[in-house]
Enzyme design. Structure first.
Site, PDB file in Angstrom:
ATOM      1  N   LYS A 214     -45.728 -10.890   4.980  1.00  0.00           N
ATOM      2  CA  LYS A 214     -46.307 -10.747   6.324  1.00  0.00           C
ATOM      3  C   LYS A 214     -47.492 -11.696   6.472  1.00  0.00           C
ATOM      4  O   LYS A 214     -47.447 -12.627   7.268  1.00  0.00           O
ATOM      5  CB  LYS A 214     -46.723  -9.301   6.563  1.00  0.00           C
ATOM      6  CG  LYS A 214     -45.532  -8.350   6.401  1.00  0.00           C
ATOM      7  CD  LYS A 214     -45.975  -6.934   6.222  1.00  0.00           C
ATOM      8  CE  LYS A 214     -44.879  -6.033   5.694  1.00  0.00           C
ATOM      9  NZ  LYS A 214     -43.653  -6.036   6.476  1.00  0.00           N
TER      10      LYS A 214
ATOM     11  N   ASP B 216     -52.157   0.615   0.556  1.00  0.00           N
ATOM     12  CA  ASP B 216     -51.001  -0.247   0.832  1.00  0.00           C
ATOM     13  C   ASP B 216     -51.388  -1.154   2.004  1.00  0.00           C
ATOM     14  O   ASP B 216     -51.259  -0.776   3.164  1.00  0.00           O
ATOM     15  CB  ASP B 216     -49.780   0.608   1.188  1.00  0.00           C
ATOM     16  CG  ASP B 216     -48.573  -0.242   1.584  1.00  0.00           C
ATOM     17  OD1 ASP B 216     -48.698  -1.486   1.627  1.00  0.00           O
ATOM     18  OD2 ASP B 216     -47.499   0.346   1.841  1.00  0.00           O
TER      19      ASP B 216
ATOM     20  N   TRP C 196     -44.206   4.405   6.114  1.00  0.00           N
ATOM     21  CA  TRP C 196     -44.480   3.811   4.799  1.00  0.00           C
ATOM     22  C   TRP C 196     -45.253   4.772   3.914  1.00  0.00           C
ATOM     23  O   TRP C 196     -45.004   4.831   2.712  1.00  0.00           O
ATOM     24  CB  TRP C 196     -45.167   2.446   4.947  1.00  0.00           C
ATOM     25  CG  TRP C 196     -44.201   1.456   5.535  1.00  0.00           C
ATOM     26  CD1 TRP C 196     -44.243   0.909   6.778  1.00  0.00           C
ATOM     27  CD2 TRP C 196     -42.995   0.960   4.920  1.00  0.00           C
ATOM     28  NE1 TRP C 196     -43.156   0.097   6.973  1.00  0.00           N
ATOM     29  CE2 TRP C 196     -42.376   0.099   5.853  1.00  0.00           C
ATOM     30  CE3 TRP C 196     -42.382   1.152   3.682  1.00  0.00           C
ATOM     31  CZ2 TRP C 196     -41.176  -0.561   5.590  1.00  0.00           C
ATOM     32  CZ3 TRP C 196     -41.187   0.493   3.413  1.00  0.00           C
ATOM     33  CH2 TRP C 196     -40.601  -0.348   4.357  1.00  0.00           C
TER      34      TRP C 196
HETATM   35  N1  PMP Z   1     -45.496  -0.864   2.954  1.00  0.00           N
HETATM   36  C1  PMP Z   1     -45.670  -1.362   4.198  1.00  0.00           C
HETATM   37  C2  PMP Z   1     -46.884  -0.959   4.975  1.00  0.00           C
HETATM   38  C3  PMP Z   1     -44.719  -2.246   4.727  1.00  0.00           C
HETATM   39  O1  PMP Z   1     -44.866  -2.728   5.959  1.00  0.00           O
HETATM   40  C4  PMP Z   1     -43.589  -2.605   3.962  1.00  0.00           C
HETATM   41  C5  PMP Z   1     -42.548  -3.586   4.456  1.00  0.00           C
HETATM   42  N2  PMP Z   1     -42.280  -3.613   5.777  1.00  0.00           N
HETATM   43  C6  PMP Z   1     -43.455  -2.041   2.691  1.00  0.00           C
HETATM   44  C7  PMP Z   1     -44.432  -1.197   2.216  1.00  0.00           C
HETATM   45  C8  PMP Z   1     -42.275  -2.375   1.821  1.00  0.00           C
HETATM   46  O2  PMP Z   1     -42.455  -3.653   1.358  1.00  0.00           O
HETATM   47  P1  PMP Z   1     -41.365  -4.436   0.482  1.00  0.00           P
HETATM   48  O3  PMP Z   1     -40.241  -4.758   1.393  1.00  0.00           O
HETATM   49  O4  PMP Z   1     -42.152  -5.633   0.036  1.00  0.00           O
HETATM   50  O5  PMP Z   1     -40.973  -3.550  -0.640  1.00  0.00           O
END
Ligand code: PMP
Length: 360
Positions: free
Chosen positions: A196, A172, A102
């Site tokens: 989540k 994040d 991420w």
């Molecule tokens: N950052 C992290 C740490 C994540 O776990 C996720 C989703 N698994 C995201 C960003 C992306 O999130 P979204 O699907 O809401 O765009």
């Protein structure tokens, strides 16, 4: 029908009490004769729902008054672009700490809008560790420092908040927000996709310090401008009304659980039990350095990967689902967010022990 223990990384389990409450209120919210889904976002009923949710989130996280809370859409992934578009200002570059999948996505998006300085890159450990404070090569002139406190895929979590010496810290928190108390005043901006630990997908929460508003690039689309959303109380356009409402129910539920202190106790206990089961023998293993083990996402492997399919099949027969590891990592991953009951972790541990005995 019995509810399963769903170990998905997201969308993830919601508290059963929250879903039941949403069910009770589904056709007629509070005598309004309407479902929340059918309400005007500008009507008095919906405004009361939206305001209550924000008030409860502020209370639960102890968010200081000089921070705005935004209820946006577009997922955490949109924030990867929104952050540089809004926070670079007249600075040349931003610092990014790379601890996994991420972080990498945030970095590659930021590079489209400005210069990125990699303050630390954990590639040499295959993203199984976090850098120490001393290892961070921070630029005092950076517009901000971005990091991922909890890498959802790798299951790697910071055990400290980086000190950035006055440079705004951007986090994040998609997979760790609300899992325990945090000192919001240490951050310039916190963001998280809802699916989540907050509520249904479709909602993205941004908590931003006032002084960081109003610096957006002239190229930033209106919908990607934090100041526009802040000035309009997140109602510049139609927000994700139903997700916002369910998030509000989750915030009320959190208050009933003893707030984030209460959640932290249960979450630590759940994680400790699961890591203890993994560490109990060589049959199971954790790829993550001990000080960086996530409370929320617990990857683990079987010493003999040929047994993975049998492990997953038996788990599923016991109502323990979505345990297959991310395609990039393999093995298993148990996501144990706030709404995963402790009994779910106990049932997983019992199955791990039973499976090991049956193979031994
Ligand atoms: N950052 C992290 C740490 C994540 O776990 C996720 C989703 N698994 C995201 C960003 C992306 O999130 P979204 O699907 O809401 O765009």
């Amino acid at each position: 029908m019995a509810r399963k223990y769903n170990f998905s990384a997201g969308p993830a389990m919601l508290p059963t009490a929250v879903i039941e409450r949403a069910q009770q209120e589904m056709l007629d919210w509070n005598g309004s004769g309407m479902s929340v889904m059918e309400m005007s976002h500008r009507g008095k009923e919906y405004m009361s729902i939206a305001e209550k949710a924000e008030k409860d989130l502020r209370e639960v996280m102890a968010i200081p008054d000089n921070y705005k809370v935004l209820f946006l859409q577009g997922g955490a992934s949109s924030q990867f672009a929104m952050i540089p578009l809004n926070l670079l200002g007249d600075k040349e570059s931003a610092d990014y700490i790379n601890t996994g999948m991420w972080s990498k996505k945030a970095i590659s998006e930021a590079k489209r809008y400005g210069k990125v300085n990699i303050a630390a890159d954990m590639a040499e450990t295959n993203y199984t560790t976090v850098p120490t404070q001393a290892e961070l090569k921070l630029d005092p002139n950076a517009a901000y420092v971005h990091y991922t406190p909890n890498e959802t895929i790798g299951g790697v979590e910071f055990d400290y908040i980086p000190e950035t010496h006055g440079v705004p810290l951007v986090a994040d928190m998609s997979s760790t927000i609300l899992s325990r108390p945090i000192d919001v005043s240490k951050f310039g901006l916190i963001y998280a996709g809802a699916q989540k630990n907050i509520g249904p997908a479709g909602l993205t929460i941004v908590i931003i310090r006032d002084d960081l508003l109003g610096k957006a690039s002239s190229l930033a689309p209106t919908m990607f401008n934090y100041a526009i959303h802040a000035e309009n109380d997140s109602m510049y356009n139609t927000p994700a009304t139903y997700s916002w409402y369910v998030a509000g129910l989750v915030f009320e539920w959190l208050k009933e659980q003893g707030g984030l202190e209460g959640m932290a106790k249960v979450n630590k206990r759940k994680a400790d039990k699961l890591y203890a089961a993994i560490d109990a023998s060589d049959f199971y293993g954790s790829p993550v350095a001990r000080n960086a083990r996530s409370w929320m996402n617990v990857p683990f492997t079987l010493a003999n990967a040929d047994l993975d399919a049998d492990f997953l099949k038996g788990a599923s027969q016991r109502g323990l689902v979505t345990l297959k590891g991310h395609r990039s990592v393999g093995g298993m991953r148990a996501s144990i967010y706030n709404a995963m009951p402790e009994e779910g972790v106990d049932a997983l541990v019992a199955w791990m022990q039973e499976f090991e005995r049956s193979q031994g």
